[in-house]
Design a protein around this motif. Structure first.
Motif, short mmCIF file in Angstrom:
data_model
loop_
_atom_site.label_atom_id
_atom_site.label_comp_id
_atom_site.label_asym_id
_atom_site.label_seq_id
_atom_site.Cartn_x
_atom_site.Cartn_y
_atom_site.Cartn_z
N ASP A 1 -33.15 45.10 70.81
CA ASP A 1 -33.52 44.73 69.46
C ASP A 1 -33.35 45.92 68.54
OD1 ASP A 1 -34.45 43.12 67.44
OD2 ASP A 1 -36.51 43.07 68.11
N GLY A 2 -33.38 45.65 67.25
CA GLY A 2 -33.27 46.74 66.30
C GLY A 2 -33.40 46.27 64.88
N GLU A 3 -33.66 47.22 64.02
CA GLU A 3 -33.79 46.92 62.61
C GLU A 3 -32.45 46.46 62.07
OE1 GLU A 3 -35.08 49.49 58.79
OE2 GLU A 3 -36.18 49.85 60.65
N ASP B 1 -39.96 43.12 78.88
CA ASP B 1 -41.01 42.14 78.59
C ASP B 1 -41.47 41.58 79.93
OD1 ASP B 1 -42.74 40.41 77.45
OD2 ASP B 1 -41.23 39.12 76.55
N ASN C 1 -30.72 38.75 65.55
CA ASN C 1 -31.39 38.21 66.73
C ASN C 1 -31.46 39.26 67.82
OD1 ASN C 1 -31.59 35.42 65.82
ND2 ASN C 1 -29.37 35.39 66.03
N ALA C 2 -32.55 39.24 68.56
CA ALA C 2 -32.66 40.09 69.74
C ALA C 2 -31.76 39.50 70.83
CB ALA C 2 -34.09 40.15 70.22
N GLN C 3 -31.21 40.36 71.67
CA GLN C 3 -30.44 39.90 72.82
C GLN C 3 -31.30 40.10 74.05
OE1 GLN C 3 -26.94 42.31 71.27
NE2 GLN C 3 -25.94 40.88 72.66
N ARG C 4 -31.24 39.14 74.98
CA ARG C 4 -32.10 39.17 76.17
C ARG C 4 -31.29 38.93 77.43
NH1 ARG C 4 -37.38 38.35 74.35
NH2 ARG C 4 -37.45 37.84 72.14
N VAL D 1 -28.59 49.14 67.47
CA VAL D 1 -29.59 49.11 68.55
C VAL D 1 -30.64 50.18 68.28
CG1 VAL D 1 -29.98 49.44 71.00
CG2 VAL D 1 -27.92 48.31 70.21
N ARG E 1 -30.93 43.71 62.82
CA ARG E 1 -30.27 42.77 63.74
C ARG E 1 -30.81 41.37 63.46
NH1 ARG E 1 -27.78 44.59 68.32
NH2 ARG E 1 -28.42 42.76 69.46
N ARG F 1 -33.94 49.73 70.02
CA ARG F 1 -34.82 49.80 71.20
C ARG F 1 -34.39 48.83 72.28
NH1 ARG F 1 -37.66 48.16 66.93
NH2 ARG F 1 -37.86 45.93 66.77
N VAL G 1 -35.08 43.22 76.63
CA VAL G 1 -34.86 42.80 75.26
C VAL G 1 -34.22 43.96 74.50
CG1 VAL G 1 -35.92 41.94 73.14
CG2 VAL G 1 -36.89 41.31 75.37
#
Length: 71
Positions: free
Chosen positions: A35-37, A69, A41-44, A63, A39, A65, A33
Motif C-alpha cells: 500500500d502507499g499514499e 495482515d 488500491n492496495a495490492q494483496r 509503494v 495508490r 509500505r 498488503v
C-alpha cells in the motif's frame, strides 16, 4: 526483493516476499498488503506453504509500505 521491468507503456516491477516464523520456518497463509499514499488500491497476496508470495505490476514510485495482515 524488487524487480523492475521496463515496458513500452509502463515501468512496473514485482515484489517477492518470504515470511518465516521466529524459528525460521515458513509462515504460510499470511496476507501481505502492499500500500502507499496516492495508490488507488492496495495490492494483496497470500503466502504459500513455503511462506512465499509475489505481487506483480508494482509501481516502484508508489509503494510506501508492505505489511502483514495476520489476523
Amino acid at each position: 526483493m524488487v524487480w523492475l521491468h521496463e515496458d513500452e507503456r509502463d515501468r512496473t516491477g514485482s515484489i517477492t516476499v518470504t515470511l518465516l516464523d521466529r524459528d525460521g520456518r515458513p509462515w504460510p497463509g499470511q496476507e501481505v498488503v502492499l500500500d502507499g499514499e496516492g495508490r488507488a488500491n492496495a495490492q494483496r497476496a497470500t503466502t504459500d506453504r513455503d511462506g512465499v508470495c509475489r505481487i506483480e505490476g508494482v509501481d516502484p514510485e508508489g509503494v510506501d509500505r508492505v505489511q502483514i495482515d495476520n489476523q
